[in-house]
Design an enzyme around this catalytic site. Sequence first.
Site, PDB file in Angstrom:
ATOM      1  N   TYR A 141       0.821  -1.209   0.000  1.00  0.00           N
ATOM      2  CA  TYR A 141       0.000   0.000   0.000  1.00  0.00           C
ATOM      3  C   TYR A 141       0.861   1.267   0.000  1.00  0.00           C
ATOM      4  CZ  TYR A 141      -4.823  -1.621   0.759  1.00  0.00           C
ATOM      5  OH  TYR A 141      -6.078  -2.146   0.619  1.00  0.00           O
ATOM      6  N   LYS A 192       2.557 -15.263   2.085  1.00  0.00           N
ATOM      7  CA  LYS A 192       2.732 -15.968   0.805  1.00  0.00           C
ATOM      8  C   LYS A 192       4.219 -16.263   0.690  1.00  0.00           C
ATOM      9  CE  LYS A 192       1.084 -17.562  -3.120  1.00  0.00           C
ATOM     10  NZ  LYS A 192       0.119 -18.678  -3.218  1.00  0.00           N
ATOM     11  N   ASP A 224      -3.696 -17.958   0.137  1.00  0.00           N
ATOM     12  CA  ASP A 224      -4.728 -18.607  -0.687  1.00  0.00           C
ATOM     13  C   ASP A 224      -5.455 -19.670   0.132  1.00  0.00           C
ATOM     14  OD1 ASP A 224      -2.320 -20.005  -0.637  1.00  0.00           O
ATOM     15  OD2 ASP A 224      -2.372 -20.609  -2.749  1.00  0.00           O
ATOM     16  N   ASP A 248      -6.698  -6.637   3.998  1.00  0.00           N
ATOM     17  CA  ASP A 248      -7.809  -5.949   3.328  1.00  0.00           C
ATOM     18  C   ASP A 248      -8.760  -6.973   2.723  1.00  0.00           C
ATOM     19  OD1 ASP A 248      -9.248  -3.767   2.148  1.00  0.00           O
ATOM     20  OD2 ASP A 248      -8.303  -4.280   0.239  1.00  0.00           O
ATOM     21  N   ASP A 252     -12.726  -8.600   4.368  1.00  0.00           N
ATOM     22  CA  ASP A 252     -14.026  -8.540   3.684  1.00  0.00           C
ATOM     23  C   ASP A 252     -14.671  -9.923   3.632  1.00  0.00           C
ATOM     24  OD1 ASP A 252     -13.685  -5.811   3.158  1.00  0.00           O
ATOM     25  OD2 ASP A 252     -14.457  -5.984   1.103  1.00  0.00           O
TER      26      ASP A 252
HETATM   27  C1  IPM Z   1     -10.501  -0.799   3.962  1.00  0.00           C
HETATM   28  C2  IPM Z   1     -10.739  -0.123   2.645  1.00  0.00           C
HETATM   29  C3  IPM Z   1      -9.572   0.783   2.331  1.00  0.00           C
HETATM   30  C4  IPM Z   1      -8.333  -0.080   2.228  1.00  0.00           C
HETATM   31  C5  IPM Z   1      -9.740   1.669   1.092  1.00  0.00           C
HETATM   32  C6  IPM Z   1     -11.005   2.478   1.143  1.00  0.00           C
HETATM   33  C7  IPM Z   1      -8.537   2.553   0.875  1.00  0.00           C
HETATM   34  O1  IPM Z   1     -10.949  -1.084   1.657  1.00  0.00           O
HETATM   35  O2  IPM Z   1     -10.340  -0.076   4.965  1.00  0.00           O
HETATM   36  O3  IPM Z   1     -10.512  -2.023   4.017  1.00  0.00           O
HETATM   37  O4  IPM Z   1      -8.044  -0.656   1.169  1.00  0.00           O
HETATM   38  O5  IPM Z   1      -7.617  -0.192   3.217  1.00  0.00           O
HETATM   39 MG    MG Z   2     -11.122  -3.101   2.407  1.00  0.00          MG
END
Ligand code: IPM
Ligand code: MG
Length: 363
Positions: A141, A192, A224, A248, A252
Amino acid sequence: MIKKIAVLAGDGIGPEIMAEAIKVLNDLNSQMNLALEFENGLIGGAAYDEYGSPFPQQTIDLVKKSDAILLGAVGGKKWEVLDISVRPEKGLLRLRSTLGLFSNLRPAILYPQLADASSLKPELVSGLDLMIVRELTGGIYFGQPRGIRILENGERQGFNTAVYSESEIRRIGRSAFQIAQKRNKKLCSVDKANVLECTELWRTVMDEISVDYPDVQLSHMYVDNAAMQLVRAPKQFDVIVTSNLFGDVLSDAAAMLTGSIGMLPSASLDANGKGMYEPIHGSAPDIAGKGIANPLATILSAAMMLRYTFNLGEAAERIEKAVNDALDANVRTADIFSEGMTKVSTSEMGDAVVSALQNGAVV
Ligand code: IPM
Ligand code: MG
C-alpha cells in the site's frame, strides 16, 4: 478530563451512519458523564470538494489534537475520475500513515440472531468470534517506487513495491501476540512465503518473536489457503495476523461470514493506544441518502473507541449489549433483514439502540 473526538463522517452513507453513532454516544455521555467532546472535520471526497485535498491541513490539525477519531467512510463515483493522488481513499491512507496507526483490529463476530443472514450454513458460523490483525501503514500500500510508467517500446507498465522491514513486522506481530494472549491464545500468521521474499521474512520474524509468547500457539498459513479455510471452516481461527493487502481482502471475506459487512467495526491503533475507529465497509454510494444503511458497524466502532482509547470497558459493553438487545427486538436494516423481522431505516436502528441503552431493552 475531556475526551476529544474528531468526527470525520466522509462520503456516501458516511454522514447517515455517523449521525446514529453520535446519537448513541451522546445518550451514553449524558447517562454516564463520560466527558466526550466532538468536533467535526472533513475527509475524502467531501474534503476534496471543499479544500481540493482529501486530507486537508485543517483535518490534519484536528486529528492531531484529538484523542480519538471516529470515521464514517470515504469514496464515490464522482471522484473516481480524479488523479489517484487526490482521490478520497488517499485521504484515509494519509490519515493512517500520518498518525502511525499501524495496528488494525477487525473483529468478526457472529450475532446468533443473524446466523441465517450468513452465506454459510449456520453450523459453520454459529459462535464465530475471530479477530483479524491487519498491518495498516506498510506493505504494498505504501511501498516505493510505485506508479505507471512508459516502457521503451511505448507500452504502459503499472508497478508497486511490496516491502516490510523487520521492525514493522515485529511491532504488528507483538500487537497480535498480545491480543491472542487475551483471547484463546491461538495466532495464525498469514503470508505468501512460498513465492514472495517480503513475506518469507514476515514468517521468519513471526517465528522469532513467538519465543517471547510461549503461551500463544503460533501457526502459519499461505493466504490462498487462508481464504479457502475462512469459507470452509472459519471457527478454526482465533486471531489472524497479516499484511496490509492480505488483511484488506481477508477481512471482507470474514465480514460476510457474519451476515453483513454492515455489522463489523474496526480499530486502527498507534503505539500508544491513540486510535481511529471506523466500520470496515465502504461509502456504499448506491444506497447513500436513502436512509437504509446499517449504522451498527459504526455504533460498534464507537464502542471499540471507548474500550481501546479511553479504557471505558463498561461503557463499551453497554453499547454492545444495546446492539444485541436491538437485534433481539427483531429490528433489522435491509442488509440483515429476513422474513418475520421488522425492517427499519438507518435512524430507526439508531433509535432502537438508544432505547435499549435507556431501558435495558428496546421498547
Ligand atoms: C478498507 C478499505 C480501504 C483499504 C480503502 C477504502 C482505501 O478497503 O479499509 O478495508 O483498502 O484499506
Ligand atoms: Mg477493504
